[in-house]
Design a protein around this motif. Structure first.
Motif, PDB file in Angstrom:
ATOM      1  N   ALA A   1       0.758  -1.314  -0.049  1.00 10.01           N
ATOM      2  CA  ALA A   1       0.063   0.042   0.103  1.00 10.01           C
ATOM      3  C   ALA A   1       0.839   1.137   0.028  1.00 10.01           C
ATOM      4  O   ALA A   1       0.626   2.228  -0.820  1.00 10.01           O
ATOM      5  CB  ALA A   1      -1.052  -0.051   1.388  1.00 10.01           C
TER       6      ALA A   1
ATOM      7  N   TYR B   1      -6.804   4.947  -3.667  1.00 11.82           N
ATOM      8  CA  TYR B   1      -7.464   4.583  -2.578  1.00 11.82           C
ATOM      9  C   TYR B   1      -7.845   3.092  -2.337  1.00 11.82           C
ATOM     10  O   TYR B   1      -7.853   2.816  -1.296  1.00 11.82           O
ATOM     11  CB  TYR B   1      -8.893   5.234  -2.474  1.00 11.82           C
ATOM     12  CG  TYR B   1      -8.855   6.732  -2.823  1.00 11.82           C
ATOM     13  CD1 TYR B   1      -8.669   7.505  -1.604  1.00 11.82           C
ATOM     14  CD2 TYR B   1      -8.942   7.433  -4.134  1.00 11.82           C
ATOM     15  CE1 TYR B   1      -8.584   9.067  -1.870  1.00 11.82           C
ATOM     16  CE2 TYR B   1      -8.958   8.953  -4.291  1.00 11.82           C
ATOM     17  CZ  TYR B   1      -8.862   9.682  -3.097  1.00 11.82           C
ATOM     18  OH  TYR B   1      -8.669  11.056  -3.332  1.00 11.82           O
TER      19      TYR B   1
ATOM     20  N   SER C   1      -5.198   1.839   0.177  1.00 12.75           N
ATOM     21  CA  SER C   1      -5.342   2.035   1.478  1.00 12.75           C
ATOM     22  C   SER C   1      -6.366   0.939   1.883  1.00 12.75           C
ATOM     23  O   SER C   1      -6.279   0.445   2.908  1.00 12.75           O
ATOM     24  CB  SER C   1      -5.712   3.317   1.702  1.00 12.75           C
ATOM     25  OG  SER C   1      -4.716   4.212   1.275  1.00 12.75           O
ATOM     26  N   ALA C   2      -7.489   0.969   1.197  1.00 11.41           N
ATOM     27  CA  ALA C   2      -8.661   0.133   1.607  1.00 11.41           C
ATOM     28  C   ALA C   2      -8.057  -1.430   1.922  1.00 11.41           C
ATOM     29  O   ALA C   2      -8.570  -2.111   2.625  1.00 11.41           O
ATOM     30  CB  ALA C   2      -9.525  -0.058   0.491  1.00 11.41           C
TER      31      ALA C   2
ATOM     32  N   GLY D   1      -6.046  -2.136   4.859  1.00 16.62           N
ATOM     33  CA  GLY D   1      -7.185  -2.044   5.904  1.00 16.62           C
ATOM     34  C   GLY D   1      -7.744  -3.460   6.078  1.00 16.62           C
ATOM     35  O   GLY D   1      -7.779  -4.141   7.108  1.00 16.62           O
TER      36      GLY D   1
ATOM     37  N   HIS E   1      -5.450   9.447   2.965  1.00 21.75           N
ATOM     38  CA  HIS E   1      -6.267   8.327   3.158  1.00 21.75           C
ATOM     39  C   HIS E   1      -5.530   7.222   3.731  1.00 21.75           C
ATOM     40  O   HIS E   1      -6.143   6.346   4.269  1.00 21.75           O
ATOM     41  CB  HIS E   1      -7.030   7.999   1.813  1.00 21.75           C
ATOM     42  CG  HIS E   1      -6.257   7.797   0.665  1.00 21.75           C
ATOM     43  ND1 HIS E   1      -5.522   6.552   0.316  1.00 21.75           N
ATOM     44  CD2 HIS E   1      -5.668   8.713  -0.299  1.00 21.75           C
ATOM     45  CE1 HIS E   1      -4.907   6.926  -0.633  1.00 21.75           C
ATOM     46  NE2 HIS E   1      -4.759   7.965  -1.128  1.00 21.75           N
ATOM     47  N   THR E   2      -4.284   7.074   3.231  1.00 19.50           N
ATOM     48  CA  THR E   2      -3.600   5.899   3.906  1.00 19.50           C
ATOM     49  C   THR E   2      -3.192   6.167   5.177  1.00 19.50           C
ATOM     50  O   THR E   2      -3.033   5.203   6.038  1.00 19.50           O
ATOM     51  CB  THR E   2      -2.173   6.140   2.990  1.00 19.50           C
ATOM     52  OG1 THR E   2      -2.446   5.798   1.579  1.00 19.50           O
ATOM     53  CG2 THR E   2      -1.305   4.648   3.530  1.00 19.50           C
ATOM     54  N   ARG E   3      -2.875   7.345   5.765  1.00 17.85           N
ATOM     55  CA  ARG E   3      -2.659   7.696   7.347  1.00 17.85           C
ATOM     56  C   ARG E   3      -3.877   7.597   7.844  1.00 17.85           C
ATOM     57  O   ARG E   3      -3.578   6.933   9.133  1.00 17.85           O
ATOM     58  CB  ARG E   3      -2.072   9.134   7.345  1.00 17.85           C
ATOM     59  CG  ARG E   3      -0.857   9.355   6.476  1.00 17.85           C
ATOM     60  CD  ARG E   3      -0.635  10.795   6.542  1.00 17.85           C
ATOM     61  NE  ARG E   3      -0.040  11.459   7.913  1.00 17.85           N
ATOM     62  CZ  ARG E   3      -0.030  12.799   7.852  1.00 17.85           C
ATOM     63  NH1 ARG E   3      -0.325  13.859   7.062  1.00 17.85           N
ATOM     64  NH2 ARG E   3      -0.027  13.421   9.220  1.00 17.85           N
TER      65      ARG E   3
ATOM     66  N   ALA F   1      -6.344   5.190   7.225  1.00 22.52           N
ATOM     67  CA  ALA F   1      -6.308   3.881   7.366  1.00 22.52           C
ATOM     68  C   ALA F   1      -5.360   3.294   8.271  1.00 22.52           C
ATOM     69  O   ALA F   1      -5.816   2.518   9.251  1.00 22.52           O
ATOM     70  CB  ALA F   1      -6.142   3.132   6.156  1.00 22.52           C
TER      71      ALA F   1
ATOM     72  N   GLY G   1      -6.750   4.303  11.901  1.00 18.82           N
ATOM     73  CA  GLY G   1      -7.926   3.563  12.192  1.00 18.82           C
ATOM     74  C   GLY G   1      -7.535   2.101  12.829  1.00 18.82           C
ATOM     75  O   GLY G   1      -8.134   1.560  13.667  1.00 18.82           O
ATOM     76  N   VAL G   2      -6.510   1.444  12.052  1.00 21.11           N
ATOM     77  CA  VAL G   2      -6.132   0.286  12.340  1.00 21.11           C
ATOM     78  C   VAL G   2      -5.508   0.053  13.651  1.00 21.11           C
ATOM     79  O   VAL G   2      -5.620  -0.848  14.742  1.00 21.11           O
ATOM     80  CB  VAL G   2      -5.448  -0.658  11.273  1.00 21.11           C
ATOM     81  CG1 VAL G   2      -4.967  -2.085  11.788  1.00 21.11           C
ATOM     82  CG2 VAL G   2      -6.337  -0.794   9.998  1.00 21.11           C
TER      83      VAL G   2
END
Length: 617
Positions: free
Chosen positions: A311, A322, A325-326, A329, A370-372, A374, A377-378
């Motif tokens: 990623a 995107y 990044s998804a 996750g 968006h990567t940061r 993700a 969030g994890v």
């Protein structure tokens, strides 16, 4: 001397000039009649209906006298008539089955699927029925796969052979991959490491052909076919199957360095994640094998690490990827759930280490948002699990509030509202956990207090007060609270801090003196309420901003302290504690009242002095 000779007028000249003026008058009259006729024609053309032509008198041959031309005002040109233009007819929409290539693609996909099912039947069911020998079955599967690849390459080079060539080659590569899986798991002709290496070469070759042909469909058919049919070859979700799916996940990535194929990213990640989740659930429900759990842990770490690294590599080249990044996750989910197979301490170490790595990734500003997000969030989920696994019920609020303080403190340093709200979230969860331990029932009953309250509640209470203060300070620095919402924010924060202070005080009394300490703690908490109220009231005398908020908070806290004193302490406290509580609260009220009286008297004196000075002028 002779007189001057008079001038003689030439009569012919006069006659000639008279004739010319007469002719000029006739000409001007004729022009005027022509203009009048033209005007009549223009008016008739502008009217929607047709009018009969008007009678125009004949032009006179001679004019008895000169008639000046009439002035004709300018007329607007007639409005253009709107004509109807026929609209072009919309061609009827072509049905989907008549579109170019739809039928051929459907037939090609169906043929690939049926052929692969035939390969599986050859490798597995034929073995169960005793048809042919193992060597013949494997050789036949390999020969069929190789022949499909050769024919597919030939067909692809012919006119109109792109669809067929892609389907044939994808079927051949997937069949060869399943053949290797059968040799490794069903017949056990090769060791698992060697079988995984051969599968890596086979899948890598197919992906190389897909890259050369610029055909994402070829890669998707290969990966999907293997993912759907490999469990039938291995007899279910096994460690070997997970290994082959990991190999497929790894071997499909290099092509994404050249081709931005998001669907391939999904196809190579989802199967291995799903297989790991099924294996973890089976271990939780069934008898847990320690070695099997460790292998699942290692597989989950590899999948998560490869998902994270790929990623980062993808978004480094294309910031708007995107899908990468998804899928990172998604790849992290098995590692988040693997702790169900281990004890609390190892699980806390696993999740804590995972969270630390992801928090480092989250602070890398060269990565897209968006990567940061993700990664954060994890990491939050992993950190929450680490807190739950590393603590007991009594100490869980301490861990959560420490994490909350860390996030809120960092938010002020890096000016990150996102970090602030993460800290606020941990603070809310920690506050709820603290409320579960130090419940209102435990604070009102000596027996419950002795059983539930202890030193951990004291530490958590002090951390709760610090968290409330830090949240308010950083909210002011980050300009998160609107001017009209300051009062609400202060009231909520004050109530939370007041409850934490009361619980900590009572818990400290219980930890020191048991049941007697319970009453002493309540006495101290009442006095602490009144001290805080007095500080707020005195602060209101000197403050220049938010004066009303401070005074309202001080007066409200004073009322709460008096209510507690008369409604709870008077019935619960006894002896010297009751006396001390009433005397302390009374003295603090006297101090606050005296200070306010002095302040208002000084203001009146200053106002009187100012009015006298203005009158003297």
């Amino acid at each position: 001397m002779t007189s001057p000779r008079p001038h003689i007028v030439d009569p012919q000249l006069v006659a000639r000039l008279s004739d010319e003026f007469t002719a000029l008058g006739r000409q001007l009259g004729s022009v005027g009649q022509d203009l009048a006729a033209l005007r009549t024609q223009l008016d008739a053309a502008a009217r929607p209906q047709y009018a009969p032509p008007q009678y125009v008198p004949p032009r006179p041959q001679q004019m008895p006298r000169y008639t000046p031309p009439q002035y004709i005002p300018p007329q607007r040109p007639p409005a253009p008539q709107q004509t109807w233009t026929p609209q072009p007819r919309v061609a009827p929409r072509t049905p989907w089955w008549q579109r170019d290539g739809v039928i051929s693609r459907l037939l090609a996909v169906a043929g690939a699927g049926v052929t692969l099912i035939g390969v599986v039947l050859l490798l597995v069911l034929a073995a169960q029925a005793g048809f042919f020998g193992p060597v013949a079955r494997v050789a036949a599967g390999g020969a069929l796969s190789a022949g499909l690849v050769v024919v597919g390459v030939y067909v692809f080079g012919r006119a109109g052979g792109r669809v067929g060539g892609i389907a044939l080659v994808a079927t051949g590569i997937a069949g060869a991959y399943l053949d290797v899986v059968a040799m490794t798991t069903v017949y056990e002709w090769v060791a698992a490491p060697l079988g995984l290496l051969i599968a890596l070469v086979v899948c890598g070759g197919g992906i190389a052909i897909a890259a050369k042909w610029q055909a994402q469909t070829l890669a998707l058919l290969t990966v999907s076919g293997v993912a759907l049919l490999a469990p039938f070859v291995t007899g279910g979700i096994t460690l070997t199957l997970i290994g082959f799916l990991i190999v497929m996940q790894i071997s499909c990535y290099p092509v994404q360095l050249l081709r931005p194929w998001p669907f391939l990213h999904i196809a190579r990640t989802v199967p291995v994640v799903f297989a790991l989740l099924v294996a973890i659930a089976a271990q939780v429900v069934g008898d847990s094998d320690r070695n099997y759990s460790y292998w699942l842990l290692a597989s989950s770490v590899v999948v998560a690490a490869f998902g994270l690294s790929t990623a980062i590599s993808a978004v480094w080249r294309t910031a708007t990827d995107y899908t990468a990044s998804a899928m990172f996750g998604a790849a992290a989910v098995p590692l988040l759930l693997i702790t169900a197979l281990f004890e609390r301490a190892p699980g806390a170490i696993i999740e804590g280490s995972f969270a630390a790595v992801l928090l480092v990734v989250a602070v890398l500003r060269m990565l897209p948002a968006h990567t940061r997000i993700a990664a954060v969030g994890v990491s939050v989920l992993a950190l929450l699990q680490a807190c739950v696994l590393a603590t007991e019920v009594q100490t869980l609020p301490i861990a959560l509030l420490v994490v909350a303080i860390g996030f809120v403190a960092v938010s002020g340093q890096v000016r990150s509202k996102f970090a602030y709200f993460l800290g606020l979230g941990f603070a809310v969860v920690g506050g709820l956990a603290y409320l579960g331990v130090a419940s209102p029932e435990a604070l009102s009953s000596p027996a419950r207090a002795v059983d539930d309250l202890g030193s951990a509640v004291v530490i958590a209470g002090l951390l709760g007060i610090a968290t409330v203060v830090l949240l308010g300070w950083q909210a002011n620095r980050l300009a998160l609270v609107a001017r009209g919402s300051v009062e609400t924010f202060v009231v909520l924060g004050g109530l939370c801090g007041l409850y934490a202070m009361t619980a900590a005080t009572v818990a400290a009394g219980v930890a020191i003196g048991g049941t007697d300490g319970f009453t002493a703690g309540h006495c101290v908490s009442t006095i602490a309420w009144m001290v805080a109220a007095t500080v707020l009231l005195l602060r209101g005398l000197k403050a220049r901003t938010n004066v009303q908020v401070i005074l309202v908070a001080g007066l409200s806290l004073t009322g709460a302290a008096l209510a507690k004193l008369f409604l709870f302490d008077l019935a619960t406290l006894d002896g010297l504690l009751r006396v001390a509580a009433f005397i302390a609260v009374g003295l603090l009220l006297l101090v606050a009242g005296t200070m306010y009286a002095k302040a208002f008297a000084e203001r009146e004196q200053q106002a009187s002095a100012g009015s006298l000075a203005s009158a003297g002028r």
